[in-house]
Design a protein around this motif. Structure first.
Motif, PDB file in Angstrom:
ATOM      1  N   GLY A  83     -16.903 -29.861   3.289  1.00  0.00           N
ATOM      2  CA  GLY A  83     -16.109 -29.437   3.996  1.00  0.00           C
ATOM      3  C   GLY A  83     -15.357 -28.253   3.484  1.00  0.00           C
ATOM      4  N   VAL A  84     -14.518 -27.649   4.132  1.00  0.00           N
ATOM      5  CA  VAL A  84     -13.581 -26.674   3.808  1.00  0.00           C
ATOM      6  C   VAL A  84     -12.088 -26.987   4.218  1.00  0.00           C
ATOM      7  N   THR A  85     -11.328 -26.561   3.337  1.00  0.00           N
ATOM      8  CA  THR A  85      -9.736 -26.770   3.521  1.00  0.00           C
ATOM      9  C   THR A  85      -9.236 -25.275   3.635  1.00  0.00           C
ATOM     10  N   VAL A  86      -8.368 -25.196   4.727  1.00  0.00           N
ATOM     11  CA  VAL A  86      -7.788 -23.607   5.097  1.00  0.00           C
ATOM     12  C   VAL A  86      -6.580 -23.858   5.302  1.00  0.00           C
ATOM     13  N   VAL A  87      -5.542 -22.821   4.484  1.00  0.00           N
ATOM     14  CA  VAL A  87      -4.220 -22.689   4.821  1.00  0.00           C
ATOM     15  C   VAL A  87      -3.981 -21.415   5.591  1.00  0.00           C
ATOM     16  N   LYS A  88      -3.451 -21.648   6.694  1.00  0.00           N
ATOM     17  CA  LYS A  88      -3.083 -20.102   7.325  1.00  0.00           C
ATOM     18  C   LYS A  88      -1.532 -19.873   7.137  1.00  0.00           C
ATOM     19  N   LEU A  89      -1.269 -18.821   6.602  1.00  0.00           N
ATOM     20  CA  LEU A  89       0.180 -18.076   6.567  1.00  0.00           C
ATOM     21  C   LEU A  89       0.516 -16.948   7.396  1.00  0.00           C
ATOM     22  N   ASP A  90       1.711 -17.180   7.790  1.00  0.00           N
ATOM     23  CA  ASP A  90       2.357 -16.256   8.646  1.00  0.00           C
ATOM     24  C   ASP A  90       3.039 -15.111   7.941  1.00  0.00           C
ATOM     25  N   LEU A  91       2.386 -13.998   8.180  1.00  0.00           N
ATOM     26  CA  LEU A  91       3.048 -12.729   7.237  1.00  0.00           C
ATOM     27  C   LEU A  91       3.951 -11.901   8.129  1.00  0.00           C
ATOM     28  N   THR A  92       4.257 -12.149   9.266  1.00  0.00           N
ATOM     29  CA  THR A  92       5.021 -11.383  10.056  1.00  0.00           C
ATOM     30  C   THR A  92       6.450 -11.129   9.505  1.00  0.00           C
ATOM     31  N   PRO A  93       7.038 -12.113   8.756  1.00  0.00           N
ATOM     32  CA  PRO A  93       8.395 -12.001   8.072  1.00  0.00           C
ATOM     33  C   PRO A  93       8.455 -10.607   7.356  1.00  0.00           C
ATOM     34  N   GLN A  94       7.262 -10.443   6.759  1.00  0.00           N
ATOM     35  CA  GLN A  94       6.979  -9.214   5.980  1.00  0.00           C
ATOM     36  C   GLN A  94       7.170  -7.868   6.842  1.00  0.00           C
ATOM     37  N   GLN A  95       6.709  -7.936   8.138  1.00  0.00           N
ATOM     38  CA  GLN A  95       6.929  -6.685   8.903  1.00  0.00           C
ATOM     39  C   GLN A  95       8.550  -6.630   9.355  1.00  0.00           C
ATOM     40  N   ALA A  96       9.091  -7.761   9.631  1.00  0.00           N
ATOM     41  CA  ALA A  96      10.698  -7.781   9.965  1.00  0.00           C
ATOM     42  C   ALA A  96      11.391  -7.141   8.726  1.00  0.00           C
ATOM     43  N   SER A  97      11.022  -7.514   7.371  1.00  0.00           N
ATOM     44  CA  SER A  97      11.516  -7.055   6.326  1.00  0.00           C
ATOM     45  C   SER A  97      11.326  -5.606   6.042  1.00  0.00           C
ATOM     46  N   TRP A  98      10.062  -4.856   6.664  1.00  0.00           N
ATOM     47  CA  TRP A  98      10.025  -3.498   6.477  1.00  0.00           C
ATOM     48  C   TRP A  98      10.828  -2.886   7.669  1.00  0.00           C
ATOM     49  N   SER A  99      10.874  -3.395   8.888  1.00  0.00           N
ATOM     50  CA  SER A  99      11.585  -2.894   9.762  1.00  0.00           C
ATOM     51  C   SER A  99      13.176  -2.739   9.611  1.00  0.00           C
ATOM     52  N   ALA A 100      13.499  -3.724   8.873  1.00  0.00           N
ATOM     53  CA  ALA A 100      14.955  -3.813   8.695  1.00  0.00           C
ATOM     54  C   ALA A 100      15.268  -2.555   7.731  1.00  0.00           C
ATOM     55  N   THR A 101      14.481  -2.184   6.754  1.00  0.00           N
ATOM     56  CA  THR A 101      14.704  -1.259   5.782  1.00  0.00           C
ATOM     57  C   THR A 101      14.660   0.237   6.732  1.00  0.00           C
ATOM     58  N   GLY A 102      14.216   0.393   7.911  1.00  0.00           N
ATOM     59  CA  GLY A 102      14.153   1.524   8.638  1.00  0.00           C
ATOM     60  C   GLY A 102      12.865   2.396   8.449  1.00  0.00           C
ATOM     61  N   ASN A 103      11.937   1.721   7.723  1.00  0.00           N
ATOM     62  CA  ASN A 103      10.685   2.505   7.159  1.00  0.00           C
ATOM     63  C   ASN A 103       9.524   2.150   8.458  1.00  0.00           C
ATOM     64  N   ARG A 104       8.674   3.138   8.323  1.00  0.00           N
ATOM     65  CA  ARG A 104       7.410   2.609   8.969  1.00  0.00           C
ATOM     66  C   ARG A 104       6.473   2.249   7.946  1.00  0.00           C
ATOM     67  N   ILE A 105       5.997   1.050   7.707  1.00  0.00           N
ATOM     68  CA  ILE A 105       5.151   0.498   6.779  1.00  0.00           C
ATOM     69  C   ILE A 105       3.843  -0.036   7.589  1.00  0.00           C
ATOM     70  N   PHE A 106       2.784   0.339   7.006  1.00  0.00           N
ATOM     71  CA  PHE A 106       1.323  -0.346   7.759  1.00  0.00           C
ATOM     72  C   PHE A 106       0.558  -0.971   6.629  1.00  0.00           C
ATOM     73  N   LEU A 107      -0.168  -1.999   6.797  1.00  0.00           N
ATOM     74  CA  LEU A 107      -1.002  -2.489   6.030  1.00  0.00           C
ATOM     75  C   LEU A 107      -2.369  -2.684   6.615  1.00  0.00           C
ATOM     76  N   SER A 108      -3.203  -2.205   6.108  1.00  0.00           N
ATOM     77  CA  SER A 108      -4.730  -2.090   6.671  1.00  0.00           C
ATOM     78  C   SER A 108      -5.588  -2.700   5.935  1.00  0.00           C
ATOM     79  N   GLY A 109      -6.711  -3.194   6.478  1.00  0.00           N
ATOM     80  CA  GLY A 109      -7.868  -4.035   5.614  1.00  0.00           C
ATOM     81  C   GLY A 109      -8.967  -2.966   5.377  1.00  0.00           C
ATOM     82  N   PRO A 110      -9.957  -3.751   5.009  1.00  0.00           N
ATOM     83  CA  PRO A 110     -11.174  -3.039   4.321  1.00  0.00           C
ATOM     84  C   PRO A 110     -11.636  -2.038   5.292  1.00  0.00           C
TER      85      PRO A 110
END
Length: 698
Positions: free
Chosen positions: A176-203
């Motif tokens: 079978g398969v073990t899956v761990v899901k992580l919430d990265l939205t705190p990273q968005q909050a930290s970016w907003s707190a600095t007053g910068n517009r930061i984007f993270l894009s996939g492939p």
């Protein structure tokens, strides 16, 4: 005075244009350079900032990279997968692991992708019983690799980073398969707190983390159909379509620009180490342009200040030069003025601010008999001329001049201001007009004598003219009397013959011939009456009865009167008058006018091969135009100029008085009408009458 330099305005204008161009070029160039420098500076700054944000992101992820692989070593998970059944005890164990690790969710799928245990087994959004075999992280784990995939949860609708690892038995077979899901939205909050517009894009350059919610799940470039179809299958970003953001390239710096919610943003990017992701920093283009504009404005202000200082220095230097030249010119002007005063033929005197004579030229001294010893003293002008008015307005005035031991003499003088300031100076100009006055008196006397002669000649001319007018009147009356006598003589002679014949026919009792003779006598009497009527009309003895008049009735009467003449000359009158057409006129006057015009036309076509006369009428607006045209001999311009003059005729003395057209002209004026004529020698003439039309009522 300085010589006029016509090139100065053009040079000044050229300098102004050059300075304006320099200022504009400075502002434009500084804006361009500062904007590019700002873009480059922001690029360096963004690289450092993105590196820091990348380190924080990877640090948050690295804690969980090996967590799924560690979990696969637990034999309890292997036993559950061999049974291939749901196990709530294992789910509770996963819940405790999840809380302890600080991850978002942990779940285990069998080899077919069906979830058997999950840390959220008690929630309504439990993963248990759901198959996630379509997810790439499952495919990676089943293939024996560690899965690493960011997506929106299909069940929860909550985005997160899914890290998967395969669970193997002792033989290495994947259970079978073990899956761990992580919430990265705190990273968005930290970016907003600095007053910068930061984007993270996939492939596929789709933004999956962003401090600006408007950019979330939007593509940074247009997506291929293959990618869009794949996203629909994997549901990586939910069921919503990932639309591309409007993008362009900056024309000056080639930097990429995207439009997020109407805000144009410069995009600075960095590849995330060890991941198929790119991190971006977005800066508003307007902020860069504003800063560049401020810098260019400062540069323009500095250049403008330098220009102003340079111009001020130049003007100050020019002013000093001008003052120096002006002083020199004033000195030269004073010397030149004194030379003029001394050498001119007019009497010139300079006056001080109290209007006292300071000095005078030789001509003035001779004119007023002033001795040399008196010229140095201040003299009062009233001693030399009277009346004296000390008004420096340049106006020329008459006065009497006085010379010691002599009678007064006439002069003209004027006072002008020649120097301003506290020490004002005036110029008194004096002219001796004794000879001019004597010549004026002689001219006045000669003029009076000439006027007297003109009056005498005028009176003689008036007397001669009156005598000449009297002679012309007598001559005109003589010609008129002879013509009237000749005109009346023929019908009277014929009338006497017809009376004798009538008596003879009566004695012979020939009634038919007697009646015919009486008719002829009646026609002659009417002819005499017409001649008398013409003379009365010309004299102005007539009354006017204006009313609607039918033109066809007028023409019938005219044709009856002229029937005898027409038959004698074999002339034809062709008429073209609309039925019922009327004009406002006196019927008897209009008949007389038409008889005169047609009588002239009959005489005009006398020598024509095929004599014809055309009479036509047509309404034209509020007028009716009646034309009488013939194909006779026509008239030249000289005859047409005198056509309506009384006693002017082209007929012989036995054929007319020359009053017909003059009378017709006066009759038409009485009826508020007009008459015009056109003629071509050898082709004929056309008379056109204009009379008021009868108004039509609705």
């Amino acid at each position: 005075m300085f010589p006029a330099d016509s090139s100065r305005p053009s040079h000044r204008k050229a300098r102004q244009i050059a300075l304006a161009f320099l200022l504009l070029a400075t502002v434009s160039l500084s804006f361009f350079l500062s904007r590019n420098l700002l873009i480059k500076h922001n690029g360096v700054e963004s690289e450092q900032l993105l590196q820091a944000f990348e380190s924080a992101l990877l640090t948050a992820i690295d804690k969980y990279v090996y967590f799924p692989a560690i979990l696969t070593a637990d034999p309890r998970f292997q036993r559950m997968l061999r049974r291939n059944e749901r196990d709530d005890e294992i789910s509770e164990l996963l819940n405790r692991f999840n809380q302890a690790a600080g991850s978002d969710e942990i779940f285990i799928m069998n080899a077919e992708g069906l979830t058997l245990a999950s840390s959220n087994y008690r929630d309504a959004t439990s993963f248990v019983g759901h198959s996630y075999a379509f997810r790439p992280y499952y495919a990676d784990a089943v293939a024996g690799r560690t899965g690493f995939y960011y997506a929106v949860g299909v069940t929860t609708g909550k985005a997160g980073l899914f890290i998967s690892a395969p669970i193997r038995d002792n033989s290495g077979r994947i259970l079978g398969v073990t899956v761990v899901k992580l919430d990265l939205t705190p990273q968005q909050a930290s970016w907003s707190a600095t007053g910068n517009r930061i984007f993270l894009s996939g492939p596929n350059d789709i933004v999956f983390l962003a401090s600006d919610p408007a950019a979330l799940y939007r593509a940074l470039r247009p997506l291929e159909q293959r990618v869009m179809a794949e996203l629909k299958v994997t549901k990586q970003y939910g069921s919503a379509e990932s639309k591309p953001l409007p993008a362009e390239t900056d024309a000056w710096s080639d930097a990429p620009i995207v439009d997020v919610d109407g805000v144009r943003l410069l995009l600075y990017s960095r590849q995330v180490v060890g991941q198929p992701w790119r991190m971006h920093r977005a800066l508003p283009v307007a902020d860069v342009n504003t800063m560049a504009a401020l810098i260019s404005a400062a540069c323009g202000g500095a250049v403008l200040l330098l220009i102003v200082l340079a111009l001020y220095y130049r003007e100050a230097r020019q002013k000093r030069r001008t003052e120096h030249r002006l002083l020199k010119v004033i000195e030269e002007s004073d010397a030149h003025q004194r030379a003029i005063i001394q050498n001119t033929d007019a009497g010139l005197m300079t006056l001080n601010e109290r209007f006292e004579i300071r000095e005078m030229n030789q001509k003035a001294a001779e004119l007023f008999g002033v001795e040399a010893q008196e010229q140095g003293a201040s003299l009062d002008p009233t001693r030399l001329l009277s009346p004296w008015i000390n008004a420096p307005d340049g106006e020329v005035r008459e006065a009497e001049g006085y010379r010691p031991g002599c009678a007064s003499f006439p002069i003209l003088y004027c006072v002008s201001l020649i120097r301003t300031g506290p020490d004002r100076e005036y110029l008194l100009t004096v002219h001796d007009v004794s000879e001019l006055k004597a010549a004026q008196a002689s001219l006045l006397q000669a003029n009076e004598e000439l006027e007297a002669r003109v009056e005498e000649r005028t009176q003689a001319l008036r007397t001669t003219q009156e005598a000449l007018m009297q002679e012309r009147k007598l001559a005109a009356m003589g010609r008129m009397s002879a013509a009237i006598a000749h005109e009346l003589n023929q019908p009277l002679t014929a009338l006497v013959s017809y009376v004798a014949m009538g008596r003879l026919y009566l004695e012979q009792e020939q009634k038919d011939k007697s009646a015919a003779t009486l008719d002829k006598m009646d026609a002659l009497v009417q002819r005499i009456a017409r001649i008398s009527s013409q003379l009365k009309s010309f004299a102005g003895i007539r009354s006017v009865d204006i009313r609607p008049t039918a033109l066809q009735a007028v023409m019938r009467y005219v044709e009856e009167v002229l029937e005898h003449k027409l038959s004698q000359q074999r002339s034809i009158i062709r008429t073209q008058i609309p039925e019922g057409l009327q004009v406002i006129a006196d019927q008897h006057m209009l008949e007389q006018v038409m008889i005169n015009l047609l009588d002239n036309a009959i005489a005009a076509v006398k020598s024509a091969v095929q004599p014809e006369i055309f009479v036509a009428a047509e309404p034209r607006g509020d007028k009716v135009m009646i034309s009488v045209r013939d194909n006779g001999e026509g008239m030249d311009e000289e005859r047409m100029r005198h056509l309506f003059d009384p006693f002017f005729t082209t007929k012989t003395g036995s054929e007319g008085l020359g009053l017909g057209l003059a009378i017709s002209y006066n009759l038409l004026q009485d009826m508020h009408g007009e008459i015009t004529v056109t003629s071509t020698p050898g082709e004929g003439s056309e008379f056109t009458l204009s009379l008021p039309a009868v108004k039509q009522h609705d």
